[in-house]
Design an enzyme around this catalytic site. Structure first.
Site, short mmCIF file in Angstrom:
data_model
loop_
_atom_site.label_atom_id
_atom_site.label_comp_id
_atom_site.label_asym_id
_atom_site.label_seq_id
_atom_site.Cartn_x
_atom_site.Cartn_y
_atom_site.Cartn_z
N GLU A 1 11.99 -15.93 7.64
CA GLU A 1 10.85 -15.31 6.95
C GLU A 1 9.54 -15.83 7.50
OE1 GLU A 1 9.45 -13.15 5.50
OE2 GLU A 1 10.13 -12.67 3.49
N ASP B 1 6.25 -16.69 -0.77
CA ASP B 1 5.10 -16.69 -1.68
C ASP B 1 5.65 -16.76 -3.12
OD1 ASP B 1 2.48 -16.39 -2.57
OD2 ASP B 1 2.45 -14.24 -2.31
N PHE C 1 -5.02 -15.93 1.52
CA PHE C 1 -4.39 -14.77 2.16
C PHE C 1 -4.31 -15.03 3.66
CE2 PHE C 1 -3.16 -10.71 3.63
CZ PHE C 1 -2.32 -10.29 2.62
P1 IMP Z 1 7.27 -12.94 -1.92
O1 IMP Z 1 8.35 -12.02 -2.34
O2 IMP Z 1 6.12 -12.95 -2.88
O3 IMP Z 1 7.75 -14.33 -1.59
O4 IMP Z 1 6.63 -12.27 -0.67
C1 IMP Z 1 6.93 -12.61 0.57
C2 IMP Z 1 6.36 -11.60 1.55
O5 IMP Z 1 5.06 -11.19 1.19
C3 IMP Z 1 6.24 -12.29 2.89
O6 IMP Z 1 7.38 -12.02 3.65
C4 IMP Z 1 5.02 -11.66 3.48
O7 IMP Z 1 5.41 -10.55 4.23
C5 IMP Z 1 4.20 -11.21 2.31
N1 IMP Z 1 3.11 -12.17 2.08
C6 IMP Z 1 3.06 -13.18 1.20
N2 IMP Z 1 1.91 -13.85 1.29
C7 IMP Z 1 1.21 -13.24 2.27
C8 IMP Z 1 -0.07 -13.51 2.87
O8 IMP Z 1 -0.82 -14.44 2.53
N3 IMP Z 1 -0.42 -12.67 3.89
C9 IMP Z 1 0.36 -11.64 4.30
N4 IMP Z 1 1.55 -11.37 3.79
C10 IMP Z 1 1.98 -12.17 2.77
MG MG Z 2 7.53 -10.35 4.95
#
Ligand code: IMP
Ligand code: MG
Length: 178
Positions: free
Chosen positions: A98, A102, A151
């Protein structure tokens, strides 16, 4: 592009060094096993292609695409498979690659999904970990860098499909995405 950047968080040199370290650990941990690296498109594509070239043991690769954010900056928590794996993973030792963990909702879903497909094992390798926003508790086996709640763009990671080609990891200026 550069004028939208607030700060470089990880330089190309630091990325290269960390990728080599992670690859060395994977080499040791997966010697003699049936390793498949599965990249989550599109963000992890740059990381995966650098990582695989530093790993010396035999491996296979595949990719999966899921929807999480769309073009907005917030996770919806709803995960949908947009492009499934090409290969069967039953009996294989999977490392899910990954870009960023986040909330953890995406990986939580994928972990369960891959276990249902009878993978022999599933571990996680993420370039970046943003622990402050975690909603699903998950064990991450290989972490590149722990980063603050900013971000992020660059090194494969986008905002609204842009900035993926930046060779470093950077925080985007707030006025660009809000
Ligand atoms: P999660 O399901 O919230 O853990 O999201 C993970 C996905 O969201 C990652 O694989 C990223 O593609 C996207 N993501 C999370 N944070 C960011 C960021 O700061 N910038 C761009 N994409 C993000
Ligand atoms: Mg992603």
């Amino acid at each position: 592009m550069e004028r939208d950047i607030k700060e470089i968080l990880v330089t190309r040199e630091a990325l290269h060094q960390k990728v080599k370290e992670l690859a060395a650990r994977i080499d040791k941990d997966y010697e003699g096993r049936d390793l498949v690296l599965i990249g989550v498109l599109k963000g992890a594509s740059v990381f995966l292609s650098d990582l695989m070239r530093e790993i010396r043991i035999p491996l296979e690769i595949d990719f999966i695409a899921v929807s999480s954010y769309g073009d907005s900056a917030e996770s919806s928590g709803v995960v949908r498979i947009l492009k499934d794996l090409d290969m069967a993973i039953d009996g294989k030792d999977v490392i899910l690659v990954e870009d960023i963990v986040d909330t953890g909702l995406t990986l939580n879903y994928l972990l369960k999904n891959f276990k249902d497909r009878k993978a022999a094992s599933v571990k996680i390798c993420t370039l970046l970990d943003k622990p402050e926003r975690r909603k699903a508790e998950i064990d991450i086996d290989y972490v590149g860098f722990v980063i603050p709640d900013e971000f992020i763009v660059g090194y494969g990671i986008d905002y609204a499909e842009k900035y993926r080609n930046l060779p470093y990891v950077a925080a985007l200026k707030r006025e660009v995405y809000s």
